[in-house]
Write a protein that holds these residues in place. Structure first.
Motif, mmCIF file in Angstrom:
data_model
loop_
_atom_site.group_PDB
_atom_site.id
_atom_site.type_symbol
_atom_site.label_atom_id
_atom_site.label_comp_id
_atom_site.label_asym_id
_atom_site.label_seq_id
_atom_site.Cartn_x
_atom_site.Cartn_y
_atom_site.Cartn_z
ATOM 1 N N GLU A 5 -19.995 0.011 -22.732
ATOM 2 C CA GLU A 5 -20.339 -0.333 -24.158
ATOM 3 C C GLU A 5 -18.965 -0.332 -25.173
ATOM 4 O OE1 GLU A 5 -25.067 0.927 -24.299
ATOM 5 O OE2 GLU A 5 -23.570 2.169 -24.979
ATOM 6 N N ILE A 6 -18.296 0.434 -25.125
ATOM 7 C CA ILE A 6 -17.027 0.566 -25.811
ATOM 8 C C ILE A 6 -16.060 -0.520 -25.423
ATOM 9 C CG2 ILE A 6 -15.032 1.966 -26.687
ATOM 10 C CD1 ILE A 6 -16.689 4.558 -26.641
ATOM 11 N N LYS A 7 -15.886 -0.596 -24.375
ATOM 12 C CA LYS A 7 -15.020 -1.575 -23.607
ATOM 13 C C LYS A 7 -15.588 -3.417 -23.921
ATOM 14 C CE LYS A 7 -12.622 -3.190 -19.098
ATOM 15 N NZ LYS A 7 -12.520 -2.802 -17.853
ATOM 16 N N GLU A 8 -16.818 -3.385 -24.186
ATOM 17 C CA GLU A 8 -17.290 -4.552 -24.195
ATOM 18 C C GLU A 8 -17.235 -4.706 -25.700
ATOM 19 O OE1 GLU A 8 -21.358 -4.520 -22.826
ATOM 20 O OE2 GLU A 8 -20.910 -4.446 -20.913
ATOM 21 N N PHE A 9 -17.452 -3.860 -26.476
ATOM 22 C CA PHE A 9 -17.167 -3.804 -28.094
ATOM 23 C C PHE A 9 -15.843 -4.351 -28.266
ATOM 24 C CE2 PHE A 9 -15.320 -1.954 -31.886
ATOM 25 C CZ PHE A 9 -16.317 -2.730 -32.891
ATOM 26 N N LEU A 289 -21.057 -2.882 -35.277
ATOM 27 C CA LEU A 289 -21.553 -1.594 -34.677
ATOM 28 C C LEU A 289 -22.480 -0.931 -36.000
ATOM 29 C CD1 LEU A 289 -18.660 0.159 -32.806
ATOM 30 C CD2 LEU A 289 -20.513 -1.087 -31.819
ATOM 31 N N GLY A 290 -23.464 -0.192 -35.601
ATOM 32 C CA GLY A 290 -24.281 0.437 -36.428
ATOM 33 C C GLY A 290 -23.453 1.699 -36.906
ATOM 34 N N LEU A 291 -23.723 2.444 -37.989
ATOM 35 C CA LEU A 291 -22.792 3.825 -38.573
ATOM 36 C C LEU A 291 -22.792 4.865 -37.329
ATOM 37 C CD1 LEU A 291 -23.525 4.087 -42.359
ATOM 38 C CD2 LEU A 291 -21.196 4.488 -40.980
ATOM 39 N N PRO A 292 -23.875 5.036 -36.709
ATOM 40 C CA PRO A 292 -23.894 6.197 -35.586
ATOM 41 C C PRO A 292 -22.631 5.922 -34.474
ATOM 42 C CG PRO A 292 -26.114 5.917 -36.157
ATOM 43 C CD PRO A 292 -25.318 4.754 -36.744
ATOM 44 N N ASP A 293 -22.812 4.428 -33.787
ATOM 45 C CA ASP A 293 -21.806 4.153 -33.073
ATOM 46 C C ASP A 293 -20.418 4.267 -33.410
ATOM 47 O OD1 ASP A 293 -23.550 4.197 -30.831
ATOM 48 O OD2 ASP A 293 -24.239 2.044 -31.135
ATOM 49 N N ALA A 294 -20.276 3.550 -34.604
ATOM 50 C CA ALA A 294 -19.000 3.411 -35.151
ATOM 51 C C ALA A 294 -18.387 4.766 -35.467
ATOM 52 C CB ALA A 294 -19.116 2.618 -36.857
ATOM 53 N N ALA A 295 -18.979 5.904 -35.994
ATOM 54 C CA ALA A 295 -18.885 7.230 -36.030
ATOM 55 C C ALA A 295 -18.218 7.801 -34.543
ATOM 56 C CB ALA A 295 -19.965 8.041 -36.600
ATOM 57 N N ARG A 296 -19.024 7.553 -33.713
ATOM 58 C CA ARG A 296 -18.652 7.975 -32.330
ATOM 59 C C ARG A 296 -17.381 7.445 -32.037
ATOM 60 N NH1 ARG A 296 -24.385 6.947 -31.627
ATOM 61 N NH2 ARG A 296 -25.531 9.114 -31.719
ATOM 62 N N LEU A 297 -17.223 6.071 -32.088
ATOM 63 C CA LEU A 297 -15.987 5.396 -31.725
ATOM 64 C C LEU A 297 -14.891 6.169 -32.468
ATOM 65 C CD1 LEU A 297 -14.606 3.166 -30.180
ATOM 66 C CD2 LEU A 297 -14.953 1.706 -32.456
ATOM 67 N N ALA A 298 -14.979 6.553 -33.882
ATOM 68 C CA ALA A 298 -13.920 7.262 -34.870
ATOM 69 C C ALA A 298 -13.844 8.588 -34.108
ATOM 70 C CB ALA A 298 -14.378 7.183 -36.282
ATOM 71 N N ASN A 299 -14.673 9.333 -33.690
ATOM 72 C CA ASN A 299 -14.542 10.748 -33.283
ATOM 73 C C ASN A 299 -13.802 10.514 -32.046
ATOM 74 O OD1 ASN A 299 -14.989 13.361 -33.285
ATOM 75 N ND2 ASN A 299 -16.617 13.050 -31.741
ATOM 76 N N LEU A 300 -13.674 9.597 -31.036
ATOM 77 C CA LEU A 300 -12.778 9.374 -30.014
ATOM 78 C C LEU A 300 -11.460 9.238 -30.617
ATOM 79 C CD1 LEU A 300 -15.063 7.165 -27.627
ATOM 80 C CD2 LEU A 300 -14.178 9.354 -27.167
ATOM 81 N N ALA A 301 -11.394 8.252 -31.589
ATOM 82 C CA ALA A 301 -10.060 7.782 -32.027
ATOM 83 C C ALA A 301 -9.260 9.213 -32.617
ATOM 84 C CB ALA A 301 -10.119 6.759 -33.043
ATOM 85 N N ALA A 302 -10.047 10.026 -33.249
ATOM 86 C CA ALA A 302 -9.382 11.052 -33.973
ATOM 87 C C ALA A 302 -8.880 12.169 -32.763
ATOM 88 C CB ALA A 302 -10.541 11.649 -34.814
ATOM 89 N N GLY A 303 -9.804 12.222 -31.688
ATOM 90 C CA GLY A 303 -9.341 13.019 -30.498
ATOM 91 C C GLY A 303 -8.214 12.775 -29.949
ATOM 92 N N VAL A 304 -7.851 11.515 -29.988
ATOM 93 C CA VAL A 304 -6.681 11.141 -29.401
ATOM 94 C C VAL A 304 -5.502 11.078 -30.303
ATOM 95 C CG1 VAL A 304 -5.238 8.877 -28.500
ATOM 96 C CG2 VAL A 304 -7.718 9.004 -28.059
ATOM 97 N N VAL A 305 -5.576 10.784 -31.630
ATOM 98 C CA VAL A 305 -4.371 10.977 -32.580
ATOM 99 C C VAL A 305 -3.976 12.274 -32.927
ATOM 100 C CG1 VAL A 305 -5.622 11.020 -34.867
ATOM 101 C CG2 VAL A 305 -3.576 9.466 -34.495
ATOM 102 N N ILE A 323 -11.705 8.213 -22.587
ATOM 103 C CA ILE A 323 -13.133 8.299 -21.942
ATOM 104 C C ILE A 323 -12.856 8.367 -20.463
ATOM 105 C CG2 ILE A 323 -15.084 7.118 -21.697
ATOM 106 C CD1 ILE A 323 -14.410 5.540 -24.047
ATOM 107 N N ARG A 324 -11.928 7.838 -19.920
ATOM 108 C CA ARG A 324 -11.701 7.798 -18.431
ATOM 109 C C ARG A 324 -11.040 9.270 -17.922
ATOM 110 N NH1 ARG A 324 -9.420 2.392 -18.908
ATOM 111 N NH2 ARG A 324 -7.392 3.192 -18.508
ATOM 112 N N VAL A 325 -10.570 9.830 -18.908
ATOM 113 C CA VAL A 325 -9.804 11.339 -18.540
ATOM 114 C C VAL A 325 -11.143 12.285 -18.209
ATOM 115 C CG1 VAL A 325 -8.933 13.378 -19.438
ATOM 116 C CG2 VAL A 325 -7.822 11.092 -19.953
ATOM 117 N N ASP A 326 -12.369 11.830 -18.762
ATOM 118 C CA ASP A 326 -13.595 12.763 -18.605
ATOM 119 C C ASP A 326 -14.154 12.323 -17.277
ATOM 120 O OD1 ASP A 326 -13.380 14.471 -20.639
ATOM 121 O OD2 ASP A 326 -14.296 13.234 -22.199
ATOM 122 N N VAL A 327 -14.148 11.060 -16.928
ATOM 123 C CA VAL A 327 -15.021 10.449 -16.131
ATOM 124 C C VAL A 327 -14.280 10.432 -14.814
ATOM 125 C CG1 VAL A 327 -16.116 8.295 -15.172
ATOM 126 C CG2 VAL A 327 -16.186 8.858 -17.472
#
Length: 490
Positions: A5-9, A289-305, A323-327
Motif C-alpha cells: 500500500e505504501i509503495k502504491e501510494f 491519505l487519511g491522518l492515521p495512515d499519514a502518521a504511520r508513514l511519518a513514523n516509518l520516515a522518522a525511524g529511518v532519519v 519495511i523490507r528489512v523486517d520482511v
C-alpha cells in the motif's frame, strides 16, 4: 498500511505541491578529530577535516518534502546578508522558487554551526536574530500565501521562534488556510500555543507538549492527558505527540488515541526528526491519505532519519527498504554500487570500519562460511563483492556458475556475518573497491599480498590488506567432482 500500500501510494503521489512558511536558517557542520587537549584551556582541540552547509529550520522541512518528491513553495524573512544569499542560492539549486522569501536589512540570517568529532557533537555556535519581523514583511508573506493557496495541497508552518511566525501572522495564516480548505500543519514552539488555535494538526514533542499543556509527562497516562488537553483547548483536528524512542501518539477529534511504536533500529541523531515527521505527514495528506495512515508513514520516515547524523532527509526508497528489512532482511542487504557508496559514507561518519572481500561463492560451503566469519571479525561492516554470472563464465568457463547471481546473493545475504552484498560485472572488483574505499581489503591465503587486486588503491588512503587462510580440502571444485563421482557410479 502494508508495504504494498505504501509503495502504491508513492507511485500515485505525483505532482504534489506544498507551501512551507517559517524560519529559514543555515545548518553548518564541521567534522573533525579530537585527539588532544588544548594547552590554553582544558578543552578538546578539534582538527577539522570536512565541512558541510545545509538548509536548516524550515529549510529542513523543505528538503524532506523535496526528497519525498513534492514540489515546494516557501515564504520566509531572512537577513539581507551573505548567509541570506547563501540560502537563496541553495533554494535555487534545489529548484525551489524564492519569490516568497523577503530579504530584510533589519535581520541577521540564522546560522547554527555544529562541531563534531568521533560522531559526537562537541559544540554549537548560534548566530541569529530573534526579533519579530516588521509589519511590512508580515504583509508581504500574507499576500504571497494568499496567492499560492489555490495551487497547493497543504501548508506547513515551521516555527523555530526566530521571529517570522508572529502571533498575529500565524493566526491570519491559519484562518486563510481554513477558509481555502487547505490543511495547515504546525511544528510548534514555546509555552503558549494560543496562536496555533484552529490548525489542522500540531506535532509537538514530549517536552514541548508538557510545557504547553502544563501536564508533567512521566507516563503514558500523562501523554494522553496532555494530548487531549491541547487538542480540545486549541480546537485542532488532530495532534501528534512525538515521544522519541517510545514512538508517537495520535489524537484526533472524535476518535480513539492511536499509539505508534518507534521503528528506529539504531538512533544516532534526533535533530531534525520533527521536521521529517511534519513533512511526511504533510506529504501524506496532500496525496490523499487519511491522518492515521499519514502518521504511520511519518513514523516509518522518522525511524529511518534518526539513524543518520545531522538534520537529514528520507526518500521513498529508504522508507520502502526499512519495511523490507523486517520482511526480508536479505533484500535489504543486496545493494547497487551507487546505493552502497552512500550507505558506507554514513557508516564511516558513524565511525565504523569497512571490510571488503569478493569472490564467486558458487555452491556455498563451510570453507566459505569460516572465511567470511574471519573477515567480518576484522571490522564493523563486511561488504561482499559478488561476481556476476557473466563474469564467472569469463573466468571459469561456460558451465559455471551452477547457482545464478540472484540466488547466490540471497544465500550469502542470509549469513549474519555479511552486512552488504554488491554484484559486479567486471572481471575484477577494482572499480568497486575504488568506489567504496573500504578500510580493510581481504583475500584468501592462497594469494600473495602483492597480487591482491585493489591493494594499491586501499593503501593509498591508509587502508590495509589482510590475507585469511581457507579450510583445507573445501572447495566448489571438490564438491562438483564428488557429486559427479558418486552419481556416475549409480
Amino acid at each position: 498500511m502494508t508495504g504494498n500500500e505504501i509503495k502504491e501510494f508513492f507511485l500515485r503521489a505525483k505532482q504534489l505541491k506544498a507551501l512551507v512558511v517559517g524560519d529559514l536558517m543555515l545548518d553548518e557542520y564541521l567534522w573533525g578529530k579530537a585527539e588532544r587537549i588544548s594547552p590554553e584551556a582544558p578543552v578538546a582541540v578539534v582538527d577539522i577535516t570536512r565541512q558541510d552547509m545545509r538548509l536548516g529550520g524550515a529549510g529542513n522541512v523543505i528538503n524532506n518534502l523535496l526528497s519525498l518528491g513534492c514540489e515546494v513553495r516557501v515564504a520566509s524573512v531572512i537577513g539581507d546578508d551573505e548567509d541570506g544569499r547563501t540560502i537563496l542560492t541553495r533554494l535555487e539549486l534545489r529548484g525551489v522558487e524564492a519569490d516568497g522569501v523577503v530579504l530584510s536589512a533589519l535581520r541577521k540570517t540564522s546560522r547554527k554551526t555544529r562541531v563534531l568529532a568521533s560522531n559526537q557533537q562537541m559544540l554549537r555556535i548560534d548566530r541569529e536574530s530573534r526579533e519579530e519581523i516588521d509589519l511590512a514583511s508580515s504583509q508581504q508573506l500574507l499576500t504571497y500565501v494568499h496567492q499560492q493557496l489555490p495551487q497547493v495541497q497543504v501548508v506547513l508552518l515551521s516555527d523555530y521562534l526566530k521571529g517570522v511566525l508572529t502571533d498575529s501572522l500565524t493566526r491570519e495564516l491559519i484562518a486563510l488556510c481554513r477558509s481555502a480548505k487547505v490543511p495547515v500543519l504546525v511544528d510548534p514552539k514555546g509555552k503558549d500555543y494560543t496562536k496555533y488555535q484552529g490548525a489542522t494538526l500540531l506535532t509537538p514533542n514530549r517536552k514541548e507538549a508538557a510545557e504547553a499543556s502544563g501536564v508533567a509527562i512521566s507516563s503514558g497516562d500523562d501523554v494522553s492527558r496532555a494530548g487531549w488537553k491541547l487538542l480540545q483547548e486549541l480546537s485542532l483536528d488532530a495532534l501528534i505527540l512525538t515521544r522519541s524512542e517510545e514512538g508517537m501518539s495520535l489524537f484526533m477529534a472524535g476518535r480513539d488515541e492511536i499509539q505508534l511504536p518507534t521503528l528506529a533500529r539504531e538512533v544516532f541523531d534526533v535533530s531534525g526528526a520533527g521536521d521529517t515527521v511534519l513533512a511526511t505527514i504533510g506529504f501524506g495528506l496532500a496525496g490523499g491519505l487519511g491522518l492515521p495512515d499519514a502518521a504511520r508513514l511519518a513514523n516509518l520516515a522518522a525511524g529511518v532519519v534518526v539513524g543518520k547524523v545531522g538534520t537529514s532527509t528520507v526518500t521513498p526508497d529508504e522508507i520502502l527498504r526499512s519495511i523490507r528489512v523486517d520482511v526480508d532482511r536479505t533484500d535489504a542487504k543486496i545493494r547497487t554500487s551507487n546505493e552502497l557508496q552512500q550507505i558506507l559514507l554514513e557508516e564511516k561518519n558513524h565511525g565504523r570500519s569497512i571490510v571488503f572481500t569478493n569472490g564467486c561463492f558458487d555452491l556455498l560451503h563451510v570453507g566459505h562460511v569460516k572465511y567470511l566469519q574471519k573477515a567480518r571479525a576484522l571490522g564493523d561492516r563486511l561488504v561482499l563483492g559478488l561476481n556476476s554470472d557473466a563474469s564467472i563464465r569469463r573466468l571459469k568457463g561456460e558451465k559455471r556458475p551452477l547457482i545464478g547471481e540472484e540466488e547466490r546473493g540471497h544465500i550469502l545475504a542470509a549469513l549474519d556475518c555479511i552486512d552488504y552484498v554488491c554484484v559486479f560485472d567486471e572481471d575484477t572488483p577494482l572499480e568497486l573497491i575504488d568506489l567504496l574505499r573500504p578500510d580493510i581489503l581481504v583475500k584468501g591465503g592462497d594469494y600473495l599480498a602483492a597480487e591482491v587486486v585493489g591493494k594499491e588503491i586501499v593503501e593509498s588512503y591508509g587502508g590495509r590488506v589482510e590475507l585469511i587462510s581457507f579450510v583445507d580440502g573445501k572447495s566448489t571444485t571438490n564438491i562438483i567432482e564428488k557429486i559427479l563421482s558418486q552419481y556416475r557410479e549409480e
